[in-house]
Motif scaffolding. Structure first.
Motif, PDB file in Angstrom:
ATOM      1  N   ASP A 115       0.828  -1.211   0.000  1.00  0.00           N
ATOM      2  CA  ASP A 115       0.000   0.000   0.000  1.00  0.00           C
ATOM      3  C   ASP A 115       0.860   1.258   0.000  1.00  0.00           C
ATOM      4  OD1 ASP A 115      -2.251  -1.518  -0.030  1.00  0.00           O
ATOM      5  OD2 ASP A 115      -2.732  -1.278   2.108  1.00  0.00           O
ATOM      6  N   ILE A 116       1.908   1.261   0.834  1.00  0.00           N
ATOM      7  CA  ILE A 116       2.793   2.439   0.874  1.00  0.00           C
ATOM      8  C   ILE A 116       3.364   2.691  -0.518  1.00  0.00           C
ATOM      9  CG2 ILE A 116       5.004   3.331   1.738  1.00  0.00           C
ATOM     10  CD1 ILE A 116       4.391   1.860   4.405  1.00  0.00           C
ATOM     11  N   SER A 117       3.850   1.627  -1.131  1.00  0.00           N
ATOM     12  CA  SER A 117       4.491   1.759  -2.433  1.00  0.00           C
ATOM     13  C   SER A 117       3.480   2.213  -3.504  1.00  0.00           C
ATOM     14  CB  SER A 117       5.137   0.424  -2.824  1.00  0.00           C
ATOM     15  OG  SER A 117       5.948   0.584  -3.961  1.00  0.00           O
ATOM     16  N   ARG A 118       2.241   1.686  -3.400  1.00  0.00           N
ATOM     17  CA  ARG A 118       1.226   2.043  -4.397  1.00  0.00           C
ATOM     18  C   ARG A 118       0.799   3.502  -4.250  1.00  0.00           C
ATOM     19  NH1 ARG A 118      -2.541  -0.945  -2.822  1.00  0.00           N
ATOM     20  NH2 ARG A 118      -3.902   0.705  -2.094  1.00  0.00           N
ATOM     21  N   ILE A 119       0.577   3.941  -3.007  1.00  0.00           N
ATOM     22  CA  ILE A 119       0.191   5.343  -2.765  1.00  0.00           C
ATOM     23  C   ILE A 119       1.235   6.285  -3.345  1.00  0.00           C
ATOM     24  CG2 ILE A 119      -0.032   7.077  -0.936  1.00  0.00           C
ATOM     25  CD1 ILE A 119      -1.251   4.702   0.763  1.00  0.00           C
ATOM     26  N   LYS A 120       2.485   5.883  -3.218  1.00  0.00           N
ATOM     27  CA  LYS A 120       3.581   6.725  -3.691  1.00  0.00           C
ATOM     28  C   LYS A 120       3.862   6.533  -5.188  1.00  0.00           C
ATOM     29  CE  LYS A 120       5.949   6.763   0.812  1.00  0.00           C
ATOM     30  NZ  LYS A 120       6.085   8.223   1.016  1.00  0.00           N
ATOM     31  N   GLN A 121       3.131   5.606  -5.825  1.00  0.00           N
ATOM     32  CA  GLN A 121       3.298   5.328  -7.260  1.00  0.00           C
ATOM     33  C   GLN A 121       4.762   5.072  -7.613  1.00  0.00           C
ATOM     34  OE1 GLN A 121       1.195   9.027  -8.429  1.00  0.00           O
ATOM     35  NE2 GLN A 121      -0.302   7.681  -9.412  1.00  0.00           N
ATOM     36  N   GLU A 122       5.344   4.166  -6.860  1.00  0.00           N
ATOM     37  CA  GLU A 122       6.771   3.897  -7.013  1.00  0.00           C
ATOM     38  C   GLU A 122       7.052   2.946  -8.177  1.00  0.00           C
ATOM     39  OE1 GLU A 122       8.259   4.380  -2.387  1.00  0.00           O
ATOM     40  OE2 GLU A 122       7.969   2.371  -3.208  1.00  0.00           O
ATOM     41  N   PRO A 123       8.273   3.007  -8.710  1.00  0.00           N
ATOM     42  CA  PRO A 123       8.671   2.024  -9.713  1.00  0.00           C
ATOM     43  C   PRO A 123       8.757   0.629  -9.073  1.00  0.00           C
ATOM     44  CG  PRO A 123      10.544   3.380  -9.078  1.00  0.00           C
ATOM     45  CD  PRO A 123       9.334   3.987  -8.434  1.00  0.00           C
ATOM     46  N   ALA A 168       3.420  -4.743  16.495  1.00  0.00           N
ATOM     47  CA  ALA A 168       2.020  -4.892  16.082  1.00  0.00           C
ATOM     48  C   ALA A 168       1.184  -3.669  16.437  1.00  0.00           C
ATOM     49  CB  ALA A 168       1.418  -6.139  16.726  1.00  0.00           C
ATOM     50  N   LYS A 169       1.705  -2.833  17.334  1.00  0.00           N
ATOM     51  CA  LYS A 169       0.933  -1.650  17.765  1.00  0.00           C
ATOM     52  C   LYS A 169       1.329  -0.381  17.028  1.00  0.00           C
ATOM     53  CE  LYS A 169      -0.817  -3.057  22.190  1.00  0.00           C
ATOM     54  NZ  LYS A 169      -0.312  -3.327  23.532  1.00  0.00           N
ATOM     55  N   ILE A 170       2.385  -0.470  16.249  1.00  0.00           N
ATOM     56  CA  ILE A 170       2.874   0.726  15.562  1.00  0.00           C
ATOM     57  C   ILE A 170       2.025   1.006  14.313  1.00  0.00           C
ATOM     58  CG2 ILE A 170       4.866   1.658  14.284  1.00  0.00           C
ATOM     59  CD1 ILE A 170       5.389   1.573  17.270  1.00  0.00           C
ATOM     60  N   ILE A 171       1.809   2.283  14.049  1.00  0.00           N
ATOM     61  CA  ILE A 171       1.163   2.700  12.792  1.00  0.00           C
ATOM     62  C   ILE A 171       2.289   3.069  11.819  1.00  0.00           C
ATOM     63  CG2 ILE A 171      -0.310   4.440  11.714  1.00  0.00           C
ATOM     64  CD1 ILE A 171      -1.637   4.656  14.582  1.00  0.00           C
ATOM     65  N   TYR A 172       2.291   2.411  10.659  1.00  0.00           N
ATOM     66  CA  TYR A 172       3.467   2.499   9.796  1.00  0.00           C
ATOM     67  C   TYR A 172       3.409   3.606   8.746  1.00  0.00           C
ATOM     68  CZ  TYR A 172       5.274  -1.516  12.159  1.00  0.00           C
ATOM     69  OH  TYR A 172       5.775  -2.321  13.134  1.00  0.00           O
ATOM     70  N   TYR A 173       2.228   4.151   8.538  1.00  0.00           N
ATOM     71  CA  TYR A 173       2.164   5.235   7.561  1.00  0.00           C
ATOM     72  C   TYR A 173       1.025   6.179   7.893  1.00  0.00           C
ATOM     73  CZ  TYR A 173       1.868   7.806   3.166  1.00  0.00           C
ATOM     74  OH  TYR A 173       1.839   8.813   2.235  1.00  0.00           O
ATOM     75  N   VAL A 174       1.341   7.473   7.989  1.00  0.00           N
ATOM     76  CA  VAL A 174       0.322   8.504   8.184  1.00  0.00           C
ATOM     77  C   VAL A 174       0.623   9.643   7.229  1.00  0.00           C
ATOM     78  CG1 VAL A 174      -0.727  10.155   9.775  1.00  0.00           C
ATOM     79  CG2 VAL A 174       0.022   7.925  10.634  1.00  0.00           C
ATOM     80  N   LYS A 175      -0.342   9.954   6.381  1.00  0.00           N
ATOM     81  CA  LYS A 175      -0.170  11.062   5.440  1.00  0.00           C
ATOM     82  C   LYS A 175      -0.854  12.288   6.033  1.00  0.00           C
ATOM     83  CE  LYS A 175      -0.664  12.174   0.566  1.00  0.00           C
ATOM     84  NZ  LYS A 175      -1.123  11.703  -0.733  1.00  0.00           N
ATOM     85  N   PRO A 176      -0.110  13.338   6.341  1.00  0.00           N
ATOM     86  CA  PRO A 176      -0.689  14.468   7.072  1.00  0.00           C
ATOM     87  C   PRO A 176      -1.366  15.503   6.191  1.00  0.00           C
ATOM     88  CG  PRO A 176       1.669  14.761   6.850  1.00  0.00           C
ATOM     89  CD  PRO A 176       1.342  13.467   6.162  1.00  0.00           C
ATOM     90  N   GLU A 206       4.865  13.405  10.512  1.00  0.00           N
ATOM     91  CA  GLU A 206       4.505  11.989  10.365  1.00  0.00           C
ATOM     92  C   GLU A 206       5.338  11.363   9.237  1.00  0.00           C
ATOM     93  OE1 GLU A 206       2.987  11.771  12.959  1.00  0.00           O
ATOM     94  OE2 GLU A 206       0.903  12.416  13.000  1.00  0.00           O
ATOM     95  N   SER A 207       4.667  10.823   8.209  1.00  0.00           N
ATOM     96  CA  SER A 207       5.400  10.068   7.191  1.00  0.00           C
ATOM     97  C   SER A 207       5.858  10.913   6.006  1.00  0.00           C
ATOM     98  CB  SER A 207       4.523   8.926   6.653  1.00  0.00           C
ATOM     99  OG  SER A 207       4.133   8.074   7.711  1.00  0.00           O
ATOM    100  N   GLU A 208       5.298  12.112   5.867  1.00  0.00           N
ATOM    101  CA  GLU A 208       5.586  12.847   4.638  1.00  0.00           C
ATOM    102  C   GLU A 208       6.200  14.214   4.908  1.00  0.00           C
ATOM    103  OE1 GLU A 208       5.407  11.625   1.684  1.00  0.00           O
ATOM    104  OE2 GLU A 208       4.065   9.901   1.852  1.00  0.00           O
ATOM    105  N   VAL A 209       6.981  14.660   3.941  1.00  0.00           N
ATOM    106  CA  VAL A 209       7.524  16.012   3.981  1.00  0.00           C
ATOM    107  C   VAL A 209       6.417  16.970   3.563  1.00  0.00           C
ATOM    108  CG1 VAL A 209       9.210  17.585   2.969  1.00  0.00           C
ATOM    109  CG2 VAL A 209       9.877  15.244   3.569  1.00  0.00           C
TER     110      VAL A 209
END
Lengths: 256, 466
Positions: B37-45, B77-85, B125-128
């Motif tokens: 999901d992270i990679s897809r949201i970022k439209q990565e190669p 298991a309790k960590i949230i790995y991606y937050v887009k602010p 959070e996760s993004e600049v």
């Protein structure tokens, strides 16, 4: 009287070092305390400046206030100053910054405005010239890597900057060669004032050739055992302390 | 970075939070789907997705480190790995969402940018969320952007270097970062170009249980010079947050790069960071690394000195207070002749805190005439606090020279009496002694940061003195 000491005792653990000191110092005079090693001279200086490791009994009035109930910094605010026998090194603490912090702390408690860096530098440079101190020492860490003479000179500079009412100079002459001694003595003489009392603690009469005292006190075994004029120092130099202690057992200054 | 607002907490200046301002927030826990999901949201190669998934496998296989800080309270298991602010990255502060902008205002970033920075990157959070660089640096060919943008805009450069200095196999947390990385800075300084004033990145965690995994890649081309500075804060929550960054730096022949960190995480943050640089012929790499705060930090900036004449420096301070463990140090790998390195570590423990210096100096058999100098100074403020020094060295060449010096000191009664007899309170006196202790560090900071550092230390020390 700027300082009145009555029956002052001080102990470290079970060891009693001061055994009933009586001494009075009028404002504007220069007094010297002489005595052999271990007689309690430096302990007296440290007790007066507020070092906490001693158990202290007796009464000390400084400028009319009960000195022994005050902390070291409160004594500094009131205008008491000790030039250390062994000035302490403070690695990484710039001398100029230290001096400004100290002066501003004292000024604040005396109700004066604090000096900013620029104003302080101008003030400090005048005092440096007065005690003929090399300005390069200001940019170094406090006392770190200073020669013996530079350390003692730095103490006198602090005296010049803080402008105390009573300055105790604890063996300021020790470890100095004759040229350094002359220079330090010249600086101290420049700081003599009708509003300031100096108490010189020394082993040797030679300091008193350069800073001539109004009175000389002899301390042995934790007491002041003799008081006289400046010639007393010469007499001690010739005959030694112990002989005098036996010959003159009358305590001086203990009127109360 | 002067902060005008009243401080929020007695113990930690930046403990406020903004509530949930995110536009997209993953659930807790890490699965293969999270990474995809992270990679897809970022439209990565595709190569990056493959890199991430490979790293995820490594992360699952690798054990937790069997040494260093106690990480038992860290629950993956309790960590949230991606937050887009926010939806978009701002090029001016007006484009940044108000709440987030207010936070950075409160931290003094826009003011610092106006005054003395060549470029700013602000990650929330996760993004600049904000990025700027002076026009004249762009004209010199300097690239300073976030790593996600770099992957789109400079794909060849990123692909050439990404993961080459810190491979996913390096350690469990490097593998985790490689799988879920987001944000971070990408810097390229062209040949013989000098960036005279610092580039700064600022990292802010806001959400509870947040995992921040920025990835920074810096390339200093031959004969160039650059200075990159980062600062970090987070709110205080009752549960733990995780900051697990990877920083890779390539310093080519004759170049000099300095990386300065002033980290001030909240006391609930696990700070587990892999920082490594490679220095080529006659290149110089300098890590200036300040660690204040966090629950536990494990960080050992390293320099691989791979060609003749390369130089490495790590200058660090660590401050550990109540419930904190700073397990920090440095690694210098001398793999070529006449390489030199210097490590200066200063640590302060107080109120039951624990500091550990963990260092390695390695001389390979080719490291003829190499020299290393290590100095560790520890200041212990009270009887509750502890400190360890764990230096190690491996000498594969007899002509290599290693010097090591370590001191452990307490604030001495003599120093306190000297200062109080001059009219300082015991608190002021202690602060002055501590400032003096860390002065070899603060003197290397840009002036504005040195002021901030002293302010932070003063703040940390309050409450430590009875």
């Amino acid at each position: 009287m700027i300082l009145q000491i009555a029956n002052l005792h001080a102990k470290v653990g079970d060891k009693e070092i001061l055994r009933g000191v009586n001494l009075e110092l009028p404002l504007g005079q220069v007094h010297a305390i002489m005595g052999p090693n271990g007689s309690g001279k430096s302990t007296l200086a440290q007790v007066l400046a507020g070092r906490e490791e001693y158990t202290v009994n007796g009464q000390v009035l400084f400028d009319g206030k009960d000195l022994l109930s005050l902390s070291a910094e409160e004594r500094a605010f009131m205008g008491l100053f000790l030039a250390f026998q062994y000035p302490v090194e403070l690695p990484g603490v710039g001398n100029l910054y230290f001096l400004r912090t100290a002066l501003n702390s004292v000024r604040k408690h005396r109700g004066l405005d604090e000096l900013d860096a620029v104003d302080f530098l101008a003030y400090a440079q005048k005092r440096m010239d007065l005690v003929e101190m090399d300005r390069s020492l200001m940019s170094r860490s406090v006392n770190e890597g200073f020669s013996g003479g530079e350390k003692k000179r730095n103490e006198i500079l602090q005296l010049a900057i803080l402008e105390p009412k009573l300055a105790i100079l604890d063996e300021t002459d020790s470890g100095l060669d004759i040229d350094a001694l002359r220079a330090v003595a010249k600086a101290v003489n420049a700081l003599r004032s009708p509003d300031r009392t100096l108490l010189l603690i020394t082993h040797y009469q030679r300091l008193l050739d350069y800073i001539v005292p109004d009175q000389v006190h002899v301390m042995t075994e934790g007491r002041i055992v003799r008081t006289g004029g400046k010639d007393l120092a010469l007499e001690l130099e010739q005959h030694g302390y112990l002989a005098d202690a036996k010959d003159h057992t009358l305590p001086v200054g203990g009127h109360r | 970075m002067a902060i005008e607002q009243p401080l929020v907490s007695d113990e930690y200046a930046y403990g406020f939070n903004d509530g949930d301002v995110s536009v997209l927030k993953f659930g807790q826990g890490l699965t293969r789907q999270t990474v995809e999901d992270i990679s897809r949201i970022k439209q990565e190669p595709k190569w990056m997705l493959d890199f991430r998934l490979h790293a995820l496998d490594i992360f699952w296989k690798k054990d937790m480190p069997g040494w260093g800080a106690d990480l038992s309270a860290l629950d993956f298991a309790k960590i949230i790995y991606y937050v887009k602010p926010s939806e978009n990255q701002g090029r001016t502060w007006d484009e940044v969402p108000q709440t987030i902008k207010d936070t950075f205002e409160r931290l003094g970033i826009p003011e610092a940018e106006r005054k003395f920075l060549a470029g700013v990157s602000a990650q929330y959070e996760s993004e600049v969320v904000y990025h700027s660089i002076h026009q004249d640096l762009i004209e010199k060919g300097i690239i300073f952007t976030d790593t996600d943008s770099a992957l789109r805009e400079y794909p060849d450069l990123v692909r050439e270097y990404f993961g080459t200095i810190v491979p996913a196999e390096d350690n469990k947390f490097a593998a985790l970062n490689s799988a879920v990385w987001s944000g971070g800075s990408f810097v390229y300084i062209p040949k013989n170009v000098t960036s005279p004033i610092p580039l700064q990145a600022y990292f802010r965690i806001n959400s509870q249980n947040m995992g921040q995994f920025e990835r920074t890649l810096i390339i200093a081309d031959e004969g160039s010079f650059g200075h990159y500075v980062e600062g970090c804060t987070a709110p205080i929550y009752s549960s733990e947050s995780l900051h697990s960054a990877v920083v890779e730096i390539i310093v080519k022949a004759g170049a000099r790069m300095r990386y300065t960190t002033v980290q001030n995480w909240a006391p609930n943050v696990f700070n587990l960071v892999t920082k490594r640089a490679v220095a080529y012929r006659d290149a110089t790499m300098e890590w200036v690394d300040g660690n204040i705060g966090s629950k536990a930090t494990m960080k050992y900036p390293s320099v691989y000195l791979v060609e003749e004449g390369a130089r490495g420096m790590v200058l660090s301070i660590a401050v550990a207070g109540k419930g904190q463990h700073q397990d920090t140090g440095a690694k210098m790998i001398h793999a070529a002749p006449h390489t030199t390195s210097t490590i200066v570590s200063k640590s302060i423990s107080q109120l039951g805190g624990k500091t550990t210096y963990r260092g390695l100096v390695h001389f390979a058999k080719d490291a003829a005439g190499a020299k290393a100098n290590v100095r560790c100074d520890t200041l212990i403020m009270d009887d509750l606090s502890t400190s360890d020094t764990v230096p190690s060295s491996e000498v594969g060449n007899a002509s290599a020279l290693m010097e090591h010096e370590a001191t452990v000191t307490k604030v001495s009664e003599e120093q306190l009496f000297y200062l109080t007899s001059r009219g300082l309170s015991e608190e002021e006196a202690t602060r002055l002694i501590v400032m003096g202790f860390i002065e070899p560090f603060t003197r290397e900071l840009p002036m504005e940061f040195a002021v901030e550092m002293n302010r932070l230390i003063k703040f940390e020390m309050e409450g430590a003195i009875g």
